[in-house]
Design an enzyme around this catalytic site. Structure first.
Site, mmCIF file in Angstrom:
data_model
loop_
_atom_site.group_PDB
_atom_site.id
_atom_site.type_symbol
_atom_site.label_atom_id
_atom_site.label_comp_id
_atom_site.label_asym_id
_atom_site.label_seq_id
_atom_site.Cartn_x
_atom_site.Cartn_y
_atom_site.Cartn_z
ATOM 1 N N LYS A 73 0.835 -1.029 -0.026
ATOM 2 C CA LYS A 73 -0.066 0.290 0.235
ATOM 3 C C LYS A 73 0.859 1.366 0.059
ATOM 4 C CE LYS A 73 -3.879 -2.702 2.180
ATOM 5 N NZ LYS A 73 -4.379 -3.021 3.402
ATOM 6 N N GLN A 117 -4.385 -1.288 9.572
ATOM 7 C CA GLN A 117 -4.149 -2.699 8.967
ATOM 8 C C GLN A 117 -4.732 -3.874 10.073
ATOM 9 O OE1 GLN A 117 -3.157 -3.675 5.716
ATOM 10 N NE2 GLN A 117 -3.840 -5.466 6.195
ATOM 11 N N ASP A 140 -10.702 2.653 3.722
ATOM 12 C CA ASP A 140 -11.026 1.339 3.640
ATOM 13 C C ASP A 140 -12.417 1.073 3.422
ATOM 14 O OD1 ASP A 140 -8.946 -0.524 3.822
ATOM 15 O OD2 ASP A 140 -8.517 -0.299 5.850
#
Ligand code: NAD
Length: 303
Positions: A73, A117, A140
């Site tokens: 990412k 995460q 997200d």
């Protein structure tokens, strides 16, 4: 051949195509195009005197798989010109400390997206953490507000993997409207928003999970199978309806170090009309969609 014509052949004369190998959908190539597009949109912003988007990427502990995802990412951010700010936190961090960091980032006008995460260590309640992230910075697309907006057909920041799947199918010119779709796996982050995305796209959706009585029978009837169970080889090739579209979200690490999906790719590709590989399928689309969400989050805040 036009997509509708292909569909006609696959779904009405499947035996004709029994020996035909599926078309492989390269999520990797589609994601690459997406990243190039995002990069030029960001360059245009910079030329117009605006700032680049910034994404706070929070990693808690040193889980090897999470570290790889976070690295990918951050590399994607670098590639498109998003400023990524790394928070690599110790695995024994207190929940209150993580709350305080997220609060600070929520209030920081120079931060456009916040990503935590998963998985998180056991002392931290992931659901509370997600709810604590400002919905407008939830790139997200996991916040109940954003999932709710998708459920009521007003999507804003959409969960990256499911939305990435839709973008991938659109880019491959695969029309899914009206298809019978089966989603295997109903997690909050992947399976459930995937089912909502497919519903929004006009599919008739069946959700299968660990308590489903007849997984094979459901898959055998599906024009579109989306696998998100996290179980290597769960879906056998001979379960697939000839000509069906098979999207494999699963990422499973085998003992020999290789990565595979939930679908037995080698046998499934002999029956499917289209299939995504693992790796090189959905994974890169997830990352590219995260980049797009970060840019969108910035634009929606009017920065
Ligand atoms: P999860 O463990 O939270 O959920 C798994 C789901 O699968 C559950 O709903 C469960 O009921 C269902 N399931 C488990 N065993 C089953 C069985 N035998 N039959 C039917 N259903 C079964 O996992 P998740 O976070 O949703 O992730 C699923 C998979 O997708 C994992 O392999 C994960 O690594 C992968 N993933 C990939 C990407 C990507 O970008 N490609 C992104 C996120 C997750």
């Amino acid at each position: 051949m036009a997509n509708s014509l292909l569909k006609y052949y696959f779904f009405t004369c499947p035996s004709k195509y029994k020996s035909m190998s599926a078309q492989i959908i390269s999520g990797k190539a589609i994601a690459e195009d997406m990243l190039n597009g995002i990069k030029s949109r960001i360059s245009q912003r910079l030329s117009a005197g605006k700032r680049a988007p910034s994404l706070a990427v929070i990693l808690v502990g040193g889980d090897p798989a999470s570290s790889i995802y976070v690295r990918n990412k951050r590399l994607a951010c670098e590639k498109v010109g998003i400023n990524s700010i790394a928070y690599d936190l110790a695995s024994d961090i207190k929940e209150s400390e993580l709350f305080a960091l997220i609060q600070k980032l929520n209030e920081d006008d120079t931060i456009d997206g916040i990503l935590v995460q998963s998985p998180l260590p056991p002392q931290i309640d992931e659901k509370l953490i997600i709810e604590h992230i400002s919905a407008s910075k939830d790139v997200d697309g996991f916040h109940p507000y954003n999932i709710g907006r998708l459920a009521v057909r007003q999507p804003t920041l959409r969960s990256c993997t499911p939305f990435g799947v839709i973008k991938m199918l659109n880019s491959a010119n695969i029309n899914i409207k009206g298809l019978d779709a089966v989603v295997v796996g109903v997690s909050n982050h992947v399976g459930r928003p995937m089912a909502l995305e497919l519903l929004l796209a006009g599919c008739t959706v069946t959700c299968c999970h660990r308590h489903t009585k007849d997984l094979q029978g459901n898959i055998a009837r599906a024009d579109l199978v989306v696998a998100a169970a996290g179980k290597a080889g769960l879906i056998k090739g001979d379960w697939i309806k000839p000509g069906a579209i098979v999207v494999d979200i699963g990422i499973n690490r085998l003992d020999n170090g290789t990565i595979c999906g939930d679908v037995d790719f080698e046998t499934a590709k002999e029956r499917a009309g289209w299939i995504t590989p693992v790796p090189g399928g959905v994974g890169p689309m997830t990352v590219a969609t995260l980049m797009e969400n970060t840019l969108l989050a910035m634009e929606l805040r009017g920065v």
